[in-house]
Scaffold this motif. Structure first.
Motif, PDB file in Angstrom:
ATOM      1  N   TRP A 108       1.675  -0.536  -8.860  1.00  0.00           N
ATOM      2  CA  TRP A 108       0.263  -0.663  -9.189  1.00  0.00           C
ATOM      3  C   TRP A 108       0.026  -2.012  -9.860  1.00  0.00           C
ATOM      4  CZ3 TRP A 108      -2.983   3.169  -7.634  1.00  0.00           C
ATOM      5  CH2 TRP A 108      -2.453   4.445  -7.418  1.00  0.00           C
ATOM      6  N   PRO A 109      -1.139  -2.624  -9.686  1.00  0.00           N
ATOM      7  CA  PRO A 109      -1.431  -3.857 -10.429  1.00  0.00           C
ATOM      8  C   PRO A 109      -1.664  -3.536 -11.898  1.00  0.00           C
ATOM      9  CG  PRO A 109      -3.370  -3.138  -9.220  1.00  0.00           C
ATOM     10  CD  PRO A 109      -2.256  -2.229  -8.799  1.00  0.00           C
ATOM     11  N   VAL A 110      -1.505  -4.521 -12.741  1.00  0.00           N
ATOM     12  CA  VAL A 110      -1.803  -4.381 -14.172  1.00  0.00           C
ATOM     13  C   VAL A 110      -3.000  -5.264 -14.488  1.00  0.00           C
ATOM     14  CG1 VAL A 110      -0.957  -4.739 -16.513  1.00  0.00           C
ATOM     15  CG2 VAL A 110       0.599  -3.858 -14.758  1.00  0.00           C
ATOM     16  N   LEU A 111      -4.059  -4.648 -14.995  1.00  0.00           N
ATOM     17  CA  LEU A 111      -5.285  -5.375 -15.328  1.00  0.00           C
ATOM     18  C   LEU A 111      -5.453  -5.417 -16.839  1.00  0.00           C
ATOM     19  CD1 LEU A 111      -7.749  -3.765 -12.725  1.00  0.00           C
ATOM     20  CD2 LEU A 111      -6.266  -5.752 -12.431  1.00  0.00           C
ATOM     21  N   THR A 112      -5.732  -6.603 -17.348  1.00  0.00           N
ATOM     22  CA  THR A 112      -5.941  -6.786 -18.780  1.00  0.00           C
ATOM     23  C   THR A 112      -7.181  -7.649 -18.993  1.00  0.00           C
ATOM     24  OG1 THR A 112      -4.547  -8.756 -18.812  1.00  0.00           O
ATOM     25  CG2 THR A 112      -3.470  -6.661 -19.254  1.00  0.00           C
TER      26      THR A 112
ATOM     27  N   ALA B 165     -11.244  -8.177  -6.988  1.00  0.00           N
ATOM     28  CA  ALA B 165     -11.536  -6.896  -6.347  1.00  0.00           C
ATOM     29  C   ALA B 165     -10.896  -5.731  -7.083  1.00  0.00           C
ATOM     30  CB  ALA B 165     -11.072  -6.932  -4.890  1.00  0.00           C
ATOM     31  N   ASP B 166      -9.664  -5.909  -7.589  1.00  0.00           N
ATOM     32  CA  ASP B 166      -9.005  -4.817  -8.300  1.00  0.00           C
ATOM     33  C   ASP B 166      -9.798  -4.422  -9.541  1.00  0.00           C
ATOM     34  OD1 ASP B 166      -7.063  -4.978  -6.390  1.00  0.00           O
ATOM     35  OD2 ASP B 166      -5.543  -5.897  -7.677  1.00  0.00           O
ATOM     36  N   VAL B 167     -10.323  -5.406 -10.260  1.00  0.00           N
ATOM     37  CA  VAL B 167     -11.143  -5.116 -11.442  1.00  0.00           C
ATOM     38  C   VAL B 167     -12.420  -4.405 -11.022  1.00  0.00           C
ATOM     39  CG1 VAL B 167     -12.423  -6.106 -13.374  1.00  0.00           C
ATOM     40  CG2 VAL B 167     -10.204  -7.071 -12.726  1.00  0.00           C
ATOM     41  N   ARG B 168     -13.041  -4.883  -9.945  1.00  0.00           N
ATOM     42  CA  ARG B 168     -14.274  -4.251  -9.464  1.00  0.00           C
ATOM     43  C   ARG B 168     -14.025  -2.793  -9.091  1.00  0.00           C
ATOM     44  NH1 ARG B 168     -15.379  -7.949  -6.256  1.00  0.00           N
ATOM     45  NH2 ARG B 168     -16.728  -9.118  -7.668  1.00  0.00           N
ATOM     46  N   SER B 169     -12.913  -2.530  -8.449  1.00  0.00           N
ATOM     47  CA  SER B 169     -12.569  -1.156  -8.089  1.00  0.00           C
ATOM     48  C   SER B 169     -12.316  -0.311  -9.327  1.00  0.00           C
ATOM     49  CB  SER B 169     -11.350  -1.144  -7.174  1.00  0.00           C
ATOM     50  OG  SER B 169     -11.653  -1.757  -5.939  1.00  0.00           O
ATOM     51  N   ALA B 170     -11.605  -0.867 -10.308  1.00  0.00           N
ATOM     52  CA  ALA B 170     -11.362  -0.138 -11.552  1.00  0.00           C
ATOM     53  C   ALA B 170     -12.684   0.192 -12.245  1.00  0.00           C
ATOM     54  CB  ALA B 170     -10.461  -0.956 -12.472  1.00  0.00           C
ATOM     55  N   GLN B 171     -13.606  -0.757 -12.249  1.00  0.00           N
ATOM     56  CA  GLN B 171     -14.912  -0.510 -12.869  1.00  0.00           C
ATOM     57  C   GLN B 171     -15.659   0.616 -12.166  1.00  0.00           C
ATOM     58  OE1 GLN B 171     -16.150  -4.610 -12.441  1.00  0.00           O
ATOM     59  NE2 GLN B 171     -15.891  -5.033 -14.634  1.00  0.00           N
ATOM     60  N   ARG B 172     -15.575   0.646 -10.845  1.00  0.00           N
ATOM     61  CA  ARG B 172     -16.242   1.720 -10.097  1.00  0.00           C
ATOM     62  C   ARG B 172     -15.564   3.066 -10.336  1.00  0.00           C
ATOM     63  NH1 ARG B 172     -17.521  -2.498  -5.256  1.00  0.00           N
ATOM     64  NH2 ARG B 172     -19.723  -2.767  -5.778  1.00  0.00           N
ATOM     65  N   LEU B 173     -14.256   3.073 -10.432  1.00  0.00           N
ATOM     66  CA  LEU B 173     -13.552   4.314 -10.712  1.00  0.00           C
ATOM     67  C   LEU B 173     -13.821   4.791 -12.141  1.00  0.00           C
ATOM     68  CD1 LEU B 173     -10.202   3.456  -8.905  1.00  0.00           C
ATOM     69  CD2 LEU B 173     -11.796   5.296  -8.268  1.00  0.00           C
ATOM     70  N   LEU B 174     -13.946   3.864 -13.080  1.00  0.00           N
ATOM     71  CA  LEU B 174     -14.324   4.230 -14.447  1.00  0.00           C
ATOM     72  C   LEU B 174     -15.713   4.842 -14.471  1.00  0.00           C
ATOM     73  CD1 LEU B 174     -12.905   1.117 -16.317  1.00  0.00           C
ATOM     74  CD2 LEU B 174     -12.275   3.491 -16.820  1.00  0.00           C
ATOM     75  N   THR B 175     -16.631   4.269 -13.703  1.00  0.00           N
ATOM     76  CA  THR B 175     -17.987   4.826 -13.608  1.00  0.00           C
ATOM     77  C   THR B 175     -17.938   6.235 -13.020  1.00  0.00           C
ATOM     78  OG1 THR B 175     -18.985   2.631 -13.381  1.00  0.00           O
ATOM     79  CG2 THR B 175     -20.275   4.508 -12.588  1.00  0.00           C
TER      80      THR B 175
ATOM     81  N   VAL C 277     -15.148  -8.621 -13.476  1.00  0.00           N
ATOM     82  CA  VAL C 277     -14.674  -9.377 -14.640  1.00  0.00           C
ATOM     83  C   VAL C 277     -14.243  -8.390 -15.726  1.00  0.00           C
ATOM     84  CG1 VAL C 277     -15.250 -11.061 -16.418  1.00  0.00           C
ATOM     85  CG2 VAL C 277     -16.223 -11.280 -14.122  1.00  0.00           C
ATOM     86  N   PHE C 278     -12.992  -8.469 -16.150  1.00  0.00           N
ATOM     87  CA  PHE C 278     -12.463  -7.568 -17.181  1.00  0.00           C
ATOM     88  C   PHE C 278     -12.808  -8.150 -18.546  1.00  0.00           C
ATOM     89  CE2 PHE C 278      -9.051  -4.181 -17.554  1.00  0.00           C
ATOM     90  CZ  PHE C 278      -9.200  -3.988 -18.916  1.00  0.00           C
TER      91      PHE C 278
ATOM     92  N   PRO D 131     -15.073  -7.423 -22.520  1.00  0.00           N
ATOM     93  CA  PRO D 131     -15.043  -6.452 -23.628  1.00  0.00           C
ATOM     94  C   PRO D 131     -15.590  -5.075 -23.254  1.00  0.00           C
ATOM     95  CG  PRO D 131     -15.847  -8.576 -24.390  1.00  0.00           C
ATOM     96  CD  PRO D 131     -15.762  -8.677 -22.901  1.00  0.00           C
ATOM     97  N   LYS D 132     -16.662  -5.022 -22.453  1.00  0.00           N
ATOM     98  CA  LYS D 132     -17.225  -3.721 -22.077  1.00  0.00           C
ATOM     99  C   LYS D 132     -16.251  -2.939 -21.205  1.00  0.00           C
ATOM    100  CE  LYS D 132     -22.117  -5.003 -22.411  1.00  0.00           C
ATOM    101  NZ  LYS D 132     -23.408  -5.144 -21.691  1.00  0.00           N
ATOM    102  N   THR D 133     -15.595  -3.638 -20.294  1.00  0.00           N
ATOM    103  CA  THR D 133     -14.613  -2.952 -19.439  1.00  0.00           C
ATOM    104  C   THR D 133     -13.438  -2.465 -20.276  1.00  0.00           C
ATOM    105  OG1 THR D 133     -15.243  -4.269 -17.516  1.00  0.00           O
ATOM    106  CG2 THR D 133     -13.080  -3.219 -17.455  1.00  0.00           C
ATOM    107  N   ARG D 134     -12.983  -3.277 -21.195  1.00  0.00           N
ATOM    108  CA  ARG D 134     -11.865  -2.865 -22.043  1.00  0.00           C
ATOM    109  C   ARG D 134     -12.228  -1.645 -22.875  1.00  0.00           C
ATOM    110  NH1 ARG D 134      -9.298  -3.727 -27.048  1.00  0.00           N
ATOM    111  NH2 ARG D 134      -7.010  -3.843 -26.820  1.00  0.00           N
TER     112      ARG D 134
END
Length: 363
Positions: free
Chosen positions: A232-236, A242-252, A263-264, A266-269
């Protein structure tokens, strides 16, 4: 005229050496962060702010001599093992990246600059070879590739020239960032920022970066087909794409509403930490394997919503050209089936854990 015997786009302005406190400092005008084909010079301050630092001198005391190297293991080094080692420095400093230094060694004994970092991932002798040493075929550590098109997980992009006065640097290739191969994800140890994981374009076009492969690097997890153990990728904080965008959609989709801007920040963190707490995970704000495993949702024909949008986003990275509408219809299923075939997965048109991992973990 050889590319090494003329000024490249990275050294279009004059280079001058100055001595301060007995340490030679290279001053350059030009930036490796400009777009491919760009020839617009930038001030040296901007370059240094971007985090580029010179590597140790070829004959300096910071170089691990060949005779002192611990040889690469006789067993083949897995690309996934190499990348997993690279990831450790992202959070090794009390949850933060290992800081950059040419003079200091980290707790594991490796020098805290770009070449020391790569030496750590390869398991070379401590404190590590310098950039020139990594590229030197006589050391038996790497072999030069004929083209960047051959790059696969664990390969290196190295600016190793000592004749142009420019800064030397090395980064670890992880995966392509898009179907056109105009950018890639890489691990990098750089000044100001320390260890980073981000998209780069070094070696794409006319610059001093050449592709190299560690001589003991095996085939698992690299190229266009992932191994079953693909990571799996590691996002910080600071990650993009695209991976960050997908993570944001999955978080939603998991109840933590975010704008999918890729963009990862403060809000995403904050959303990641909240999600991790809600799933009894270590709340470190880093999207790693355990967090991905909880974030993903199985989607199939008839599914709809943010998780489908995340899947469509990832499929488009591989050139499928889907409308990101959140509706898992016939086109999305066809793209899923094609992706699964191309990546040696079970071909069922369903995006479950293994397909998610391949979508996110390989380029």
């Amino acid at each position: 005229m050889s590319p090494r015997s003329r000024l490249t786009r990275r050294t279009q302005a004059g280079l001058a050496g100055i001595t301060a406190g007995g340490v030679a400092v290279a001053i350059a005008v030009g930036s490796p962060f400009a777009g491919v084909g760009s020839s617009e010079p930038v001030a040296v301050a901007a370059r240094q702010a971007a985090g580029h630092k010179p590597g140790p001198a070829a004959g300096g005391t910071l170089v691990t001599q060949v005779s002192a190297l611990s040889a690469l293991s006789t067993a083949t080094l897995s690309p996934d093992t190499m990348i997993n080692r690279a990831r450790t420095w992202l959070t090794a400093n009390n949850g933060g990246p290992v800081p950059y230094s040419m003079e200091r060694n980290w707790k594991d004994g490796y020098r805290q600059d770009c070449s020391g970092y790569v030496s750590m991932t390869l398991g070379l002798g401590k404190p590590g070879l310098n950039t020139v040493g990594l590229a030197d075929a006589r050391n038996g550590v790497t072999k030069r590739l004929s083209s960047v098109s051959q790059l696969r997980k664990g390969d290196l992009l190295i600016d190793h020239s000592t004749t142009d006065g420019d800064f030397r640097h090395v980064v670890i290739f992880e995966k392509w960032a898009n179907a056109s191969h105009s950018a890639y994800w890489a691990y990098e140890q750089r000044g100001t920022y320390g260890t980073t994981h981000r998209q780069l374009r070094y070696g794409i076009g006319s610059d001093n970066y050449d592709p190299f492969r560690p001589v003991k690097l095996g085939g698992g997890g690299g190229g266009q087909l992932p191994s079953p153990s693909v990571s799996w990728p590691v996002l910080t904080s600071g990650s993009r794409g695209a991976d960050v965008r997908s993570a944001q959609r999955l978080l939603t989709a998991g109840g933590h509403a975010l704008e999918a801007d890729g963009v990862f920040g403060p809000k995403t963190r904050s959303a990641v930490i909240a999600f991790q707490r809600s799933r009894s995970l270590v709340a470190d704000g880093v999207v790693g394997p355990k967090t991905w495993s909880k974030l993903i949702r199985t989607v199939r024909s008839g599914s709809s919503g943010q998780a489908v949008k995340a899947a469509q986003t990832q499929l488009n990275v591989y050139g499928h050209g889907l409308v990101v509408d959140g509706a898992f219809g016939a086109k999305t299923k066809a793209a899923t089936v094609a992706f699964q075939r191309n990546h040696s997965l079970q071909v069922d048109g369903v995006i479950g854990p293994e397909t998610w991992r391949a979508l996110l973990g390989t380029r």
